[in-house]
Write a protein that holds these residues in place. Structure first.
Motif, PDB file in Angstrom:
ATOM      1  N   THR A  59       0.835  -1.200   0.000  1.00  0.00           N
ATOM      2  CA  THR A  59       0.000   0.000   0.000  1.00  0.00           C
ATOM      3  C   THR A  59       0.874   1.256   0.000  1.00  0.00           C
ATOM      4  O   THR A  59       2.079   1.192   0.217  1.00  0.00           O
ATOM      5  CB  THR A  59      -0.918   0.018   1.226  1.00  0.00           C
ATOM      6  OG1 THR A  59      -0.107  -0.038   2.420  1.00  0.00           O
ATOM      7  CG2 THR A  59      -1.861  -1.184   1.217  1.00  0.00           C
ATOM      8  N   GLY A  60       0.225   2.388  -0.239  1.00  0.00           N
ATOM      9  CA  GLY A  60       0.937   3.662  -0.221  1.00  0.00           C
ATOM     10  C   GLY A  60       1.980   3.771  -1.305  1.00  0.00           C
ATOM     11  O   GLY A  60       3.053   4.336  -1.095  1.00  0.00           O
ATOM     12  N   VAL A  61       1.664   3.243  -2.507  1.00  0.00           N
ATOM     13  CA  VAL A  61       2.645   3.192  -3.585  1.00  0.00           C
ATOM     14  C   VAL A  61       2.696   4.535  -4.309  1.00  0.00           C
ATOM     15  O   VAL A  61       1.665   5.120  -4.650  1.00  0.00           O
ATOM     16  CB  VAL A  61       2.311   2.072  -4.581  1.00  0.00           C
ATOM     17  CG1 VAL A  61       3.259   2.104  -5.769  1.00  0.00           C
ATOM     18  CG2 VAL A  61       2.382   0.712  -3.890  1.00  0.00           C
ATOM     19  N   GLU A  62       3.906   5.004  -4.549  1.00  0.00           N
ATOM     20  CA  GLU A  62       4.149   6.184  -5.371  1.00  0.00           C
ATOM     21  C   GLU A  62       5.110   5.790  -6.479  1.00  0.00           C
ATOM     22  O   GLU A  62       5.988   4.947  -6.276  1.00  0.00           O
ATOM     23  CB  GLU A  62       4.744   7.311  -4.528  1.00  0.00           C
ATOM     24  CG  GLU A  62       3.830   7.784  -3.400  1.00  0.00           C
ATOM     25  CD  GLU A  62       4.514   8.798  -2.509  1.00  0.00           C
ATOM     26  OE1 GLU A  62       5.759   8.937  -2.626  1.00  0.00           O
ATOM     27  OE2 GLU A  62       3.817   9.442  -1.696  1.00  0.00           O
ATOM     28  N   ALA A  63       4.935   6.396  -7.648  1.00  0.00           N
ATOM     29  CA  ALA A  63       5.778   6.051  -8.795  1.00  0.00           C
ATOM     30  C   ALA A  63       6.560   7.266  -9.251  1.00  0.00           C
ATOM     31  O   ALA A  63       6.043   8.386  -9.269  1.00  0.00           O
ATOM     32  CB  ALA A  63       4.926   5.524  -9.938  1.00  0.00           C
ATOM     33  N   ASP A  64       7.810   7.046  -9.621  1.00  0.00           N
ATOM     34  CA  ASP A  64       8.620   8.053 -10.298  1.00  0.00           C
ATOM     35  C   ASP A  64       8.870   7.538 -11.713  1.00  0.00           C
ATOM     36  O   ASP A  64       9.680   6.631 -11.914  1.00  0.00           O
ATOM     37  CB  ASP A  64       9.940   8.279  -9.553  1.00  0.00           C
ATOM     38  CG  ASP A  64      10.768   9.400 -10.164  1.00  0.00           C
ATOM     39  OD1 ASP A  64      10.398   9.880 -11.255  1.00  0.00           O
ATOM     40  OD2 ASP A  64      11.786   9.790  -9.556  1.00  0.00           O
ATOM     41  N   LEU A  65       8.138   8.114 -12.674  1.00  0.00           N
ATOM     42  CA  LEU A  65       8.230   7.672 -14.063  1.00  0.00           C
ATOM     43  C   LEU A  65       9.191   8.528 -14.870  1.00  0.00           C
ATOM     44  O   LEU A  65       9.285   8.368 -16.089  1.00  0.00           O
ATOM     45  CB  LEU A  65       6.835   7.688 -14.709  1.00  0.00           C
ATOM     46  CG  LEU A  65       5.767   6.873 -13.986  1.00  0.00           C
ATOM     47  CD1 LEU A  65       4.442   6.948 -14.748  1.00  0.00           C
ATOM     48  CD2 LEU A  65       6.191   5.414 -13.810  1.00  0.00           C
ATOM     49  N   ASN A  66       9.894   9.414 -14.206  1.00  0.00           N
ATOM     50  CA  ASN A  66      10.847  10.283 -14.889  1.00  0.00           C
ATOM     51  C   ASN A  66      12.291   9.990 -14.508  1.00  0.00           C
ATOM     52  O   ASN A  66      13.206  10.643 -15.006  1.00  0.00           O
ATOM     53  CB  ASN A  66      10.522  11.752 -14.596  1.00  0.00           C
ATOM     54  CG  ASN A  66       9.215  12.175 -15.242  1.00  0.00           C
ATOM     55  OD1 ASN A  66       8.983  11.926 -16.420  1.00  0.00           O
ATOM     56  ND2 ASN A  66       8.339  12.799 -14.467  1.00  0.00           N
ATOM     57  N   ALA A  67      12.495   9.021 -13.630  1.00  0.00           N
ATOM     58  CA  ALA A  67      13.848   8.606 -13.270  1.00  0.00           C
ATOM     59  C   ALA A  67      14.383   7.632 -14.316  1.00  0.00           C
ATOM     60  O   ALA A  67      13.626   7.056 -15.104  1.00  0.00           O
ATOM     61  CB  ALA A  67      13.848   7.956 -11.890  1.00  0.00           C
ATOM     62  N   SER A  68      15.691   7.431 -14.331  1.00  0.00           N
ATOM     63  CA  SER A  68      16.283   6.486 -15.288  1.00  0.00           C
ATOM     64  C   SER A  68      15.678   5.095 -15.132  1.00  0.00           C
ATOM     65  O   SER A  68      15.365   4.421 -16.117  1.00  0.00           O
ATOM     66  CB  SER A  68      17.798   6.421 -15.088  1.00  0.00           C
ATOM     67  OG  SER A  68      18.395   7.646 -15.430  1.00  0.00           O
ATOM     68  N   ALA A  69      15.520   4.649 -13.890  1.00  0.00           N
ATOM     69  CA  ALA A  69      14.800   3.411 -13.609  1.00  0.00           C
ATOM     70  C   ALA A  69      13.351   3.772 -13.269  1.00  0.00           C
ATOM     71  O   ALA A  69      13.118   4.636 -12.421  1.00  0.00           O
ATOM     72  CB  ALA A  69      15.437   2.664 -12.447  1.00  0.00           C
ATOM     73  N   VAL A  70      12.402   3.160 -13.958  1.00  0.00           N
ATOM     74  CA  VAL A  70      10.999   3.327 -13.567  1.00  0.00           C
ATOM     75  C   VAL A  70      10.880   2.808 -12.140  1.00  0.00           C
ATOM     76  O   VAL A  70      11.152   1.634 -11.865  1.00  0.00           O
ATOM     77  CB  VAL A  70      10.070   2.563 -14.526  1.00  0.00           C
ATOM     78  CG1 VAL A  70       8.649   2.503 -13.985  1.00  0.00           C
ATOM     79  CG2 VAL A  70      10.102   3.213 -15.907  1.00  0.00           C
ATOM     80  N   THR A  71      10.496   3.696 -11.225  1.00  0.00           N
ATOM     81  CA  THR A  71      10.668   3.427  -9.801  1.00  0.00           C
ATOM     82  C   THR A  71       9.342   3.426  -9.065  1.00  0.00           C
ATOM     83  O   THR A  71       8.533   4.342  -9.214  1.00  0.00           O
ATOM     84  CB  THR A  71      11.602   4.486  -9.170  1.00  0.00           C
ATOM     85  OG1 THR A  71      12.869   4.425  -9.835  1.00  0.00           O
ATOM     86  CG2 THR A  71      11.792   4.237  -7.686  1.00  0.00           C
ATOM     87  N   LEU A  72       9.129   2.375  -8.269  1.00  0.00           N
ATOM     88  CA  LEU A  72       7.998   2.287  -7.359  1.00  0.00           C
ATOM     89  C   LEU A  72       8.513   2.438  -5.943  1.00  0.00           C
ATOM     90  O   LEU A  72       9.457   1.763  -5.536  1.00  0.00           O
ATOM     91  CB  LEU A  72       7.281   0.945  -7.508  1.00  0.00           C
ATOM     92  CG  LEU A  72       6.740   0.610  -8.906  1.00  0.00           C
ATOM     93  CD1 LEU A  72       6.108  -0.779  -8.907  1.00  0.00           C
ATOM     94  CD2 LEU A  72       5.735   1.652  -9.362  1.00  0.00           C
ATOM     95  N   ASN A  73       7.903   3.342  -5.190  1.00  0.00           N
ATOM     96  CA  ASN A  73       8.248   3.561  -3.789  1.00  0.00           C
ATOM     97  C   ASN A  73       7.010   3.352  -2.934  1.00  0.00           C
ATOM     98  O   ASN A  73       5.881   3.348  -3.427  1.00  0.00           O
ATOM     99  CB  ASN A  73       8.773   4.991  -3.570  1.00  0.00           C
ATOM    100  CG  ASN A  73      10.101   5.225  -4.264  1.00  0.00           C
ATOM    101  OD1 ASN A  73      11.038   4.456  -4.083  1.00  0.00           O
ATOM    102  ND2 ASN A  73      10.184   6.279  -5.059  1.00  0.00           N
TER     103      ASN A  73
END
Length: 330
Positions: A59-73
């Motif tokens: 739960t509480g997932v945030e995504a960074d789709l602009n980083a070199s690695a597509v990142t889930l936090n």
């Protein structure tokens, strides 16, 4: 055999196509999905479903789709049990070829540094914000996520490789209802003259087509008037009119048909009705960009080059050089 609830995953994009006035494509796609998942399911489907099911609920997932690695936090610390299950599930979807990805601290070092390609292409693109985009031959969808990160309103990737679909769903499963979809179909499975997309990407596909001009015409048919084509493909040095057709394999790949010079490629685009075609990047592919990793343990580029002269393939052809061309549909 384990079943795949394909309707849960694909009904939203089917609804989108109907609402966009593409009922023909929606109907055709539905029949293709029935055939792929109900009538003739892939033999590895149970293994891939098992790997997907092993991924822990987070739960509480945030995504960074602009980083070199597509990142889930996530906003919480993952217990060790979740981290163990996460890595086991992701390794069950190996080999990972296009990326990289980062799942809550588990970094997937893919065979291809697809972020390098994106960094070469992105500065030359029209503003993707609000655009409807098709990504042909999208692999696991890495570039689809980067397009979404750039503000695209809707991204549809197509690739017939079913493993790619489940790698894509590993990401999307944590993000929920986002306007990014991967359809497990080929370019030739789409209806003619869709005229739906503002931008169509075809990266790493043209040289796999027996008829490259037909592929260009298919791509043009996907675009609205004024739409943008982003084409990336293997090329060779040479004058206008020159194209290399390998005798058999190229870099150990059997399905490589035509490697044109850049002037020849521009002529092909002109003859198929594109306008304002321009070469925006030409880059040699290095063994730093494509290589074996712990997440893709098979042979990779260094095994396909001449060990005594890495500027050539193992067959003696010029080593891989890729050009990116941008053009418009009038």
């Amino acid at each position: 055999m384990a079943s795949f609830d394909w309707q849960t995953h694909f009904n939203p994009v089917l609804d989108y196509l109907r609402q966009a006035g593409r009922e023909q494509w929606a109907g055709l796609l539905r029949q293709q999905l029935i055939q792929k998942f109900e009538e003739r399911p892939h033999g590895d489907l149970p293994r891939w479903l098992g790997a997907l099911d092993q991924l822990p609920a987070i739960t509480g997932v945030e995504a960074d789709l602009n980083a070199s690695a597509v990142t889930l936090n996530t906003t919480r610390d993952l217990p060790e049990k979740d981290r163990t299950e996460l890595e086991a599930g992701l390794r069950g979807l190996m080999p990972w070829r296009k990326g990289p990805f980062d799942f809550f601290g588990t970094h997937i070092d893919t065979e291809w540094r697809s972020d390098w390609k994106w960094d070469r292409v992105a500065p030359h693109l029209a503003n993707l914000a609000g655009r409807t985009i098709l990504d042909v031959g999208c692999g696991s969808g890495y570039h689809c996520w980067r397009m979404a990160g750039a503000g695209a309103a809707r991204v549809i990737g197509i690739d017939p490789g079913l493993l790619f679909l489940f790698q894509f769903l590993a990401v999307k499963g944590y993000l929920g209802e986002v306007p990014v979809d991967l359809l497990p179909v080929r370019m030739e499975d789409l209806p003619d003259q869709l005229e739906l997309f503002d931008t169509t990407f075809s990266m790493g596909v043209l040289y796999h087509r027996r008829s490259p001009l037909d592929h260009l015409l298919e791509l043009k048919g996907t675009l609205r008037r004024g739409g943008e084509l982003v084409l990336e493909t293997l090329v060779v040095d040479g004058p206008e009119g020159y194209s290399l057709m390998p005798e058999d394999r190229y870099g150990q790949m059997r399905n490589v048909w035509f490697l044109p010079s850049c002037p020849t490629l521009l002529r092909w685009l002109d003859r198929t009705g594109f306008r304002n075609a321009r070469v925006v990047d030409v880059s040699d592919t290095s063994t730093d960009e494509q290589r074996s990793t712990d997440w893709m343990r098979f042979n990779s580029l260094k095994d396909f080059l001449d060990p005594h002269d890495p500027s050539k393939t193992i067959e003696g052809y010029p080593g891989p050089k890729r050009a990116t061309i941008i053009a418009e549909k009038p």
